[in-house]
Design a protein around this motif. Structure first.
Motif, PDB file in Angstrom:
ATOM      1  N   LEU A   1       0.683  -0.951   0.117  1.00 25.74           N
ATOM      2  CA  LEU A   1      -0.121   0.104  -0.022  1.00 25.74           C
ATOM      3  C   LEU A   1       0.900   1.232   0.018  1.00 25.74           C
ATOM      4  CD1 LEU A   1      -2.840   1.196   0.283  1.00 25.74           C
ATOM      5  CD2 LEU A   1      -2.577   1.320   2.523  1.00 25.74           C
ATOM      6  N   VAL A   2       1.871   1.235   0.890  1.00 22.01           N
ATOM      7  CA  VAL A   2       2.799   2.412   0.739  1.00 22.01           C
ATOM      8  C   VAL A   2       3.442   2.725  -0.443  1.00 22.01           C
ATOM      9  CG1 VAL A   2       5.064   3.068   1.790  1.00 22.01           C
ATOM     10  CG2 VAL A   2       3.105   2.005   3.315  1.00 22.01           C
ATOM     11  N   ALA A   3       3.973   1.409  -1.157  1.00 17.67           N
ATOM     12  CA  ALA A   3       4.324   1.800  -2.474  1.00 17.67           C
ATOM     13  C   ALA A   3       3.583   2.190  -3.626  1.00 17.67           C
ATOM     14  CB  ALA A   3       4.937   0.323  -2.891  1.00 17.67           C
ATOM     15  N   CYS A   4       2.486   1.758  -3.554  1.00 17.53           N
ATOM     16  CA  CYS A   4       1.467   2.413  -4.421  1.00 17.53           C
ATOM     17  C   CYS A   4       1.182   3.931  -4.241  1.00 17.53           C
ATOM     18  CB  CYS A   4       0.106   1.579  -4.257  1.00 17.53           C
ATOM     19  SG  CYS A   4       0.074  -0.027  -4.829  1.00 17.53           S
ATOM     20  N   GLY A   5       1.207   4.234  -2.984  1.00 21.37           N
ATOM     21  CA  GLY A   5       1.013   5.680  -2.603  1.00 21.37           C
ATOM     22  C   GLY A   5       2.106   6.357  -3.267  1.00 21.37           C
TER      23      GLY A   5
ATOM     24  N   LEU B   1      -2.454  -4.131 -11.010  1.00 27.10           N
ATOM     25  CA  LEU B   1      -3.398  -3.911  -9.769  1.00 27.10           C
ATOM     26  C   LEU B   1      -2.724  -2.712  -9.008  1.00 27.10           C
ATOM     27  CD1 LEU B   1      -5.422  -4.701  -7.816  1.00 27.10           C
ATOM     28  CD2 LEU B   1      -4.059  -6.380  -6.877  1.00 27.10           C
ATOM     29  N   THR B   2      -1.150  -2.795  -8.973  1.00 26.72           N
ATOM     30  CA  THR B   2      -0.407  -1.834  -8.502  1.00 26.72           C
ATOM     31  C   THR B   2      -0.725  -0.368  -8.894  1.00 26.72           C
ATOM     32  OG1 THR B   2       1.492  -3.400  -7.939  1.00 26.72           O
ATOM     33  CG2 THR B   2       1.953  -0.813  -8.095  1.00 26.72           C
ATOM     34  N   GLY B   3      -0.776  -0.323 -10.433  1.00 25.72           N
ATOM     35  CA  GLY B   3      -1.074   0.761 -10.923  1.00 25.72           C
ATOM     36  C   GLY B   3      -2.514   1.350 -10.761  1.00 25.72           C
TER      37      GLY B   3
END
Length: 496
Positions: free
Chosen positions: A130-134, A360-362
């Motif tokens: 979640l942090v990486a996606c932010g 999904l990440t994007g």
């Protein structure tokens, strides 16, 4: 398939997995998160160093000096020392947590299966994801602005799009990031090797451009933005925690990259060469450029993309923006796409492939930045700035990730003594439990203390120094719980 039962094979200092029919059908296995083969471990010292140069030279690093002087009350000299010390400190968990990935070829979420359980590993992995996606959303916004300025320098009509052009640039940049990652780890390695010298070159060019306009002596002589009677140590350690938090994410998922390293020596030297010096030089460049910007363009500008966009030369704007776009892609892919892609696959390896994990990440990155995109479209009004968002976020999430780093180090070096049952990491009902209580107790206690500090104001020091307090306490609790479990097993054996 010649083998029915999978087995680990030692090859020199490495361990390789020979996949049998049992793991081929396991719900915890797919070929993307499987251990790398020896032939895939091709990253030498320069590749690892280039990875860190590519990640460290980015817009957020450029603004670190300003963050430390504005939000943490440090002088410019103190801020640069803070960046250097923090990155020397963060090298410790980075190199230690990289060991397991290098030896066994496994990514971060699979490594977590040892300390949190085969299924339980998804909890810390998804926190990291979640942090990486932010951060993916933030970096993609910076990259989108660079795309917008590049196109505006080439096409007169694009200039008039304003915020709409920045949003369109966001999605153009988003597509470029996803395309590179879908091409595989070799594409990431090649990109980083190409980007590193170009990024160093543009940093030198910016410094030469700004140097006559800025007095470094005057910058270093400015006092910190804090009360005269305030304790220097308090402000410095708070800033130190935030700067450690800047790469706290990578200190966890460094196995995602070290699994491709040629040797432990390569990953250690590569990280030492690539990280601390690059961070200090680029953060220092940001301080000098921000101070000089008032004389160069008539106003104080704290990010390099906007500053370069004000150069009255379309040619140099185009060249600079191409390099900045390359820089931001290299940072974004390595720091913010590879890890959550693996983390999402760990959730359901038979359902979520690498391609689906990337997409999904994007999509989550777009969702988390939707408020800023709507602001730029003038569909939403908000006073929340990106600078305040990620400067406040650094301490907060480092408090959550610190315990995970401590748990991983203690698990690999103390509890497991640098040995894993490699096939069992990909099985249910094997040597590793579905949920490991020791890992969760060691995580929940520091996180609970952090939340108490945030909500009540008590134990504020625990939150302020969150990464240090969290990692130490998490590792200590994990060690004590495992020692208690081992003593109990010995006692039971004695009774039998």
């Amino acid at each position: 398939m010649s083998e029915t039962v999978s087995r680990a094979v030692k090859v020199g200092d490495f361990v390789e997995l020979e996949v049998g029919a049992d793991l081929a059908v396991s719900p915890r296995f797919n070929h993307d998160i499987a251990p790398t083969k020896i032939a895939q471990r091709t990253w030498n010292t320069w590749h690892i160093a280039a990875l860190w140069v590519g990640m460290a030279i980015c817009v957020p690093t450029y603004t670190l000096g300003g963050v430390l002087t504005t939000y943490f009350g440090l002088s410019v000299g103190e801020a640069l020392w803070c960046v250097f010390v923090a990155n020397v400190i963060v090298l410790i968990p980075l190199t230690l947590n990289a060991f397991g990935g290098t030896k066994f070829g496994i990514p971060f979420p699979v490594m977590l299966r040892s300390s949190f359980g085969i299924i339980g590993s998804n909890v810390p992995a998804l926190i990291r994801a979640l942090v990486a996606c932010g951060w993916f959303g933030i970096q993609t916004l910076f990259g989108g602005i660079a795309v917008h300025l590049l196109l505006a320098a080439v096409f007169d009509g694009w200039k008039h799009l304003g915020g709409v052009g920045e949003v369109l640039g966001f999605f153009i940049f988003w597509i470029a990031n996803v395309w590179v990652v879908l091409r595989g780890s070799e594409s990431v390695k090649i990109l980083e090797v190409i980007a590193a010298p170009l990024l160093l070159l543009v940093g030198v060019g910016l410094l030469v451009w700004a140097w006559p306009q800025a007095s470094v002596t005057e910058l270093l002589a400015r006092p910190g933005n804090r009360p005269p009677d305030a304790s220097f140590a308090k402000y410095f350690v708070a800033g130190l925690t935030a700067m450690v938090g800047f790469w706290a994410t990578l200190s966890l998922n460094i196995p995602d990259f070290s699994r491709f390293a040629k040797s432990q020596r390569s990953q250690i030297l590569g990280q030492i060469i690539g990280l601390p010096v690059t961070m200090v030089l680029f953060a220092g460049l940001g301080v000098v450029m921000t101070a000089a910007s008032a004389q160069i363009v008539g106003e104080t500008v704290s990010d390099p993309i906007t500053l370069i966009g004000k150069i009255d030369s379309p040619f140099w704007v185009v060249i600079s923006m191409i390099i900045i776009i390359l820089a931001t892609i290299s940072t974004n892919i390595a720091a913010n796409i590879v890890s959550p892609t693996n983390d999402f696959q760990n959730l359901a390896p038979r359902v979520i492939s690498q391609k689906r994990g990337v997409l999904l990440t994007g999509c989550i990155g777009i969702a988390l930045m939707s408020w800023e995109l709507l602001k730029r479209m003038r569909w939403l009004h908000s006073d929340v700035s990106l600078d305040s968002l990620y400067s406040n976020w650094l301490i907060g999430y480092s408090s959550l990730l610190g315990p995970i780093a401590g748990i991983m180090v203690v698990d690999y070096f103390v509890v497991r003594r640098q040995e894993y049952d490699l096939p069992a990491l990909y099985r249910d009902n094997g040597a590793y439990p579905a949920w490991n209580p020791a890992g969760f107790v060691a995580l929940v206690i520091p996180v609970s203390l952090t939340l108490i500090a945030i909500v009540t104001g008590a134990l504020q020091w625990f939150y302020t120094y969150g990464w240090f307090t969290g990692s130490f306490l998490g590792g200590l609790i994990y060690f004590l719980m495992n020692r208690g479990l081992m003593n109990r097993d010995l006692l039971n054996r004695g009774k039998n």
